[in-house]
Design an enzyme around this catalytic site. Structure first.
Site, PDB file in Angstrom:
ATOM      1  N   VAL A  35     -26.018   1.883  14.670  1.00 12.43           N
ATOM      2  CA  VAL A  35     -27.405   1.768  14.080  1.00 12.43           C
ATOM      3  C   VAL A  35     -28.093   1.758  13.848  1.00 12.43           C
ATOM      4  O   VAL A  35     -29.661   1.772  14.170  1.00 12.43           O
ATOM      5  CB  VAL A  35     -26.866   2.338  12.071  1.00 12.43           C
ATOM      6  N   GLY A 114     -14.279   6.759   4.710  1.00 13.71           N
ATOM      7  CA  GLY A 114     -13.184   7.915   4.841  1.00 13.71           C
ATOM      8  C   GLY A 114     -13.283   8.831   4.024  1.00 13.71           C
ATOM      9  O   GLY A 114     -15.104   8.906   3.866  1.00 13.71           O
ATOM     10  N   ASP A 115     -12.276   9.816   3.861  1.00 14.65           N
ATOM     11  CA  ASP A 115     -12.585  11.036   3.074  1.00 14.65           C
ATOM     12  C   ASP A 115     -13.464  11.142   1.893  1.00 14.65           C
ATOM     13  O   ASP A 115     -14.641  12.110   0.838  1.00 14.65           O
ATOM     14  CB  ASP A 115     -11.726  12.355   2.861  1.00 14.65           C
ATOM     15  N   GLY A 116     -13.389  10.105   0.746  1.00 15.11           N
ATOM     16  CA  GLY A 116     -13.601   9.453  -0.677  1.00 15.11           C
ATOM     17  C   GLY A 116     -15.317   9.583  -0.285  1.00 15.11           C
ATOM     18  O   GLY A 116     -16.035  10.060  -1.128  1.00 15.11           O
ATOM     19  N   ASP A 140      -6.612   6.708   9.347  1.00 12.16           N
ATOM     20  CA  ASP A 140      -6.078   7.794   8.546  1.00 12.16           C
ATOM     21  C   ASP A 140      -6.111   8.561   9.614  1.00 12.16           C
ATOM     22  O   ASP A 140      -5.157   9.471  10.307  1.00 12.16           O
ATOM     23  CB  ASP A 140      -6.282   8.131   7.456  1.00 12.16           C
ATOM     24  N   ARG A 167      11.106  -4.135  18.668  1.00 15.59           N
ATOM     25  CA  ARG A 167      12.217  -3.487  19.347  1.00 15.59           C
ATOM     26  C   ARG A 167      13.280  -4.335  20.444  1.00 15.59           C
ATOM     27  O   ARG A 167      14.222  -4.336  20.347  1.00 15.59           O
ATOM     28  CB  ARG A 167      11.500  -2.877  20.883  1.00 15.59           C
ATOM     29  N   ALA A 199      10.040   6.413  18.790  1.00 14.91           N
ATOM     30  CA  ALA A 199      11.023   6.462  17.782  1.00 14.91           C
ATOM     31  C   ALA A 199      11.761   7.812  18.053  1.00 14.91           C
ATOM     32  O   ALA A 199      11.363   8.924  18.209  1.00 14.91           O
ATOM     33  CB  ALA A 199       9.827   7.149  16.010  1.00 14.91           C
ATOM     34  N   GLU A 200      12.965   6.985  17.859  1.00 18.44           N
ATOM     35  CA  GLU A 200      13.296   8.738  16.866  1.00 18.44           C
ATOM     36  C   GLU A 200      13.371   9.326  16.338  1.00 18.44           C
ATOM     37  O   GLU A 200      13.733  10.803  16.675  1.00 18.44           O
ATOM     38  CB  GLU A 200      15.099   7.953  16.833  1.00 18.44           C
ATOM     39  N   GLN A 265      -1.960  -3.183   9.510  1.00 10.56           N
ATOM     40  CA  GLN A 265      -3.145  -2.302  10.729  1.00 10.56           C
ATOM     41  C   GLN A 265      -4.512  -1.820  10.627  1.00 10.56           C
ATOM     42  O   GLN A 265      -4.800  -1.222  11.051  1.00 10.56           O
ATOM     43  CB  GLN A 265      -1.865  -0.990  10.365  1.00 10.56           C
TER      44      GLN A 265
HETATM   45  O1  F6P Z   1      -7.709   4.873   4.535  1.00 10.89           O
HETATM   46  C1  F6P Z   1      -7.072   4.023   4.626  1.00 10.89           C
HETATM   47  C2  F6P Z   1      -6.103   2.922   3.961  1.00 10.89           C
HETATM   48  O2  F6P Z   1      -5.497   1.905   5.026  1.00 10.89           O
HETATM   49  C3  F6P Z   1      -4.616   4.824   3.586  1.00 10.89           C
HETATM   50  O3  F6P Z   1      -3.504   4.577   4.570  1.00 10.89           O
HETATM   51  C4  F6P Z   1      -3.816   3.492   2.924  1.00 10.89           C
HETATM   52  O4  F6P Z   1      -2.985   4.437   2.155  1.00 10.89           O
HETATM   53  C5  F6P Z   1      -4.914   2.667   2.134  1.00 10.89           C
HETATM   54  O5  F6P Z   1      -5.943   3.269   3.075  1.00 10.89           O
HETATM   55  C6  F6P Z   1      -4.698   1.466   1.364  1.00 10.89           C
HETATM   56  O6  F6P Z   1      -5.563   1.291  -0.084  1.00 10.89           O
HETATM   57  P1  F6P Z   1      -6.209  -0.354   0.229  1.00 10.89           P
HETATM   58  O7  F6P Z   1      -6.217  -1.236   0.879  1.00 10.89           O
HETATM   59  O8  F6P Z   1      -6.993   0.098  -0.897  1.00 10.89           O
HETATM   60  O9  F6P Z   1      -5.004  -0.894  -0.474  1.00 10.89           O
END
Ligand code: F6P
Length: 333
Positions: A35, A114-116, A140, A167, A199-200, A265
């Site tokens: 940007v 994200g969506d929020g 997500d 594993r 994953a099973e 993650q």
């Molecule tokens: O939206 C990303 C995310 O990592 C979700 O996968 C998870 O539920 C949430 O944020 C965790 O949020 P926080 O870091 O505010 O606990």
């Protein structure tokens, strides 16, 4: 790689602003860099709001130069920091934010989140007329209007790296491992990780768990010669679900352990795919502003960069595909 849509420039703002908001995602820095550098190349100044919408509310914005976004392309997190702002939910606060931005000669805003965050972006644009372009930044991958969000690919790979290690120990001890992953209520991240991790079973956020069925399935796979098993659990079940289930399975003759991957993650260096996605979307955001296209989110649809009205983006959600869950089940036999 994706071609940038060619939009005729109808407007040359003097100054724009950019913000990263909500849960951070690997690739947000790459988007910021694109940007800022695209804007600078077009002679547009950029201000960065610090700590998500909190920076807009507190009017703490700082100039971002070409040099200020050096050496961040490969870094996880966001150099601007992020936040989930409660204050920004208030329409009066959003009006104040738009007034601050106009006083500072900011003609448009790029929101990466994200969506929020995209909901906040749409409300700001609709209520105040401030031109806003959103980019989907979230691990997500649950945002309507794009097949991939910035950060998803990295989060999948980070979880797979952990699963590959798990594993090894699962195999050595002939255990069942339940690995709980993030992804909020959609279970899209869990489905991808489960499928790519072999994953099973993938337990979705809303899936009722019948312990007898799980035990029968695990016993059957043991009889087929499997000595260890992986179950991916999507977050969203009750607190303590994963360790409780591990205990229940152990009590029923399948030695099990639970592992909650959590915020591991969300961190780490973005993959090449996330860097490319963030770079193309970030550059295109500036082109859309100059092209007079706003109140949209940019994403990837059918292999192309596309703009979707933010109103549409936030009114729908993406669900995990049941075909993918069936595929995971079939391949784990
Ligand atoms: O939206 C990303 C995310 O990592 C979700 O996968 C998870 O539920 C949430 O944020 C965790 O949020 P926080 O870091 O505010 O606990």
């Amino acid at each position: 790689m994706w071609d940038l849509p060619q939009l005729p420039a109808v407007h040359q703002p003097e100054r724009i602003a950019v913000v990263t908001s909500g849960g951070d995602a690997p690739g947000m820095n790459a988007a910021l860099r694109a940007v800022v550098r695209t804007a600078c190349a077009r002679g547009i100044e950029v201000l960065g709001a610090e700590r998500g919408y909190t920076g807009l509310v507190d009017n703490t914005l700082r100039p971002l130069s070409v040099a200020s976004v050096g050496n961040i392309l490969h870094r996880g997190g966001t150099m601007l920091k992020s936040d989930r702002s409660e204050a920004f939910r208030d329409p009066a606060v959003r009006r104040r934010v738009a007034a601050h931005l106009r006083t500072r000669n900011v003609a448009a805003l790029v929101v990466i989140g994200g969506d929020g965050s995209l909901t906040g972006a749409h409300l700001l644009s609709r209520e105040t007329g401030l031109p806003v372009v959103g980019l989907p930044g979230s691990i997500d991958n649950d945002i309507h209007g794009t097949e991939h969000t910035i950060g998803f690919d990295t989060a999948v790979n980070t979880a797979l790296e952990a699963i590959d290690r798990i594993r090894d120990t699962a195999h050595s001890h002939e255990r069942v491992f339940l690995v709980e992953v993030m992804g909020r209520s959609s279970g899209i991240l869990a489905t991808a990780i489960g499928l790519a991790g072999g994953a099973e079973i993938i337990l979705m956020p809303d899936s009722p768990v019948v312990i007898d069925e799980l035990v029968t399935g695990l016993t059957a796979s043991r009889q087929r010669g499997k000595t260890s098993s992986l179950i991916v659990v999507a977050e969203g079940q009750d607190p303590g679900f994963t360790p409780d289930l591990a205990q229940q399975l152990s009590a029923r003759g399948h030695q099990a352990r639970g592992c909650i991957l959590g915020h591991v993650q969300r961190g780490g260096s973005p993959t090449g795919r996330d860097r490319l996605l963030a770079t193309c979307l970030g550059a295109s955001a500036v082109d859309h502003i100059c092209g007079g296209v706003h109140d949209v989110m940019l994403g990837i649809r059918d292999g192309r960069i596309c703009a979707t009205a933010l109103a549409d983006v936030i009114s729908r959600s993406r669900e995990s595909r049941t075909t993918m869950l069936e595929l995971a089940r079939m391949l784990s036999n």
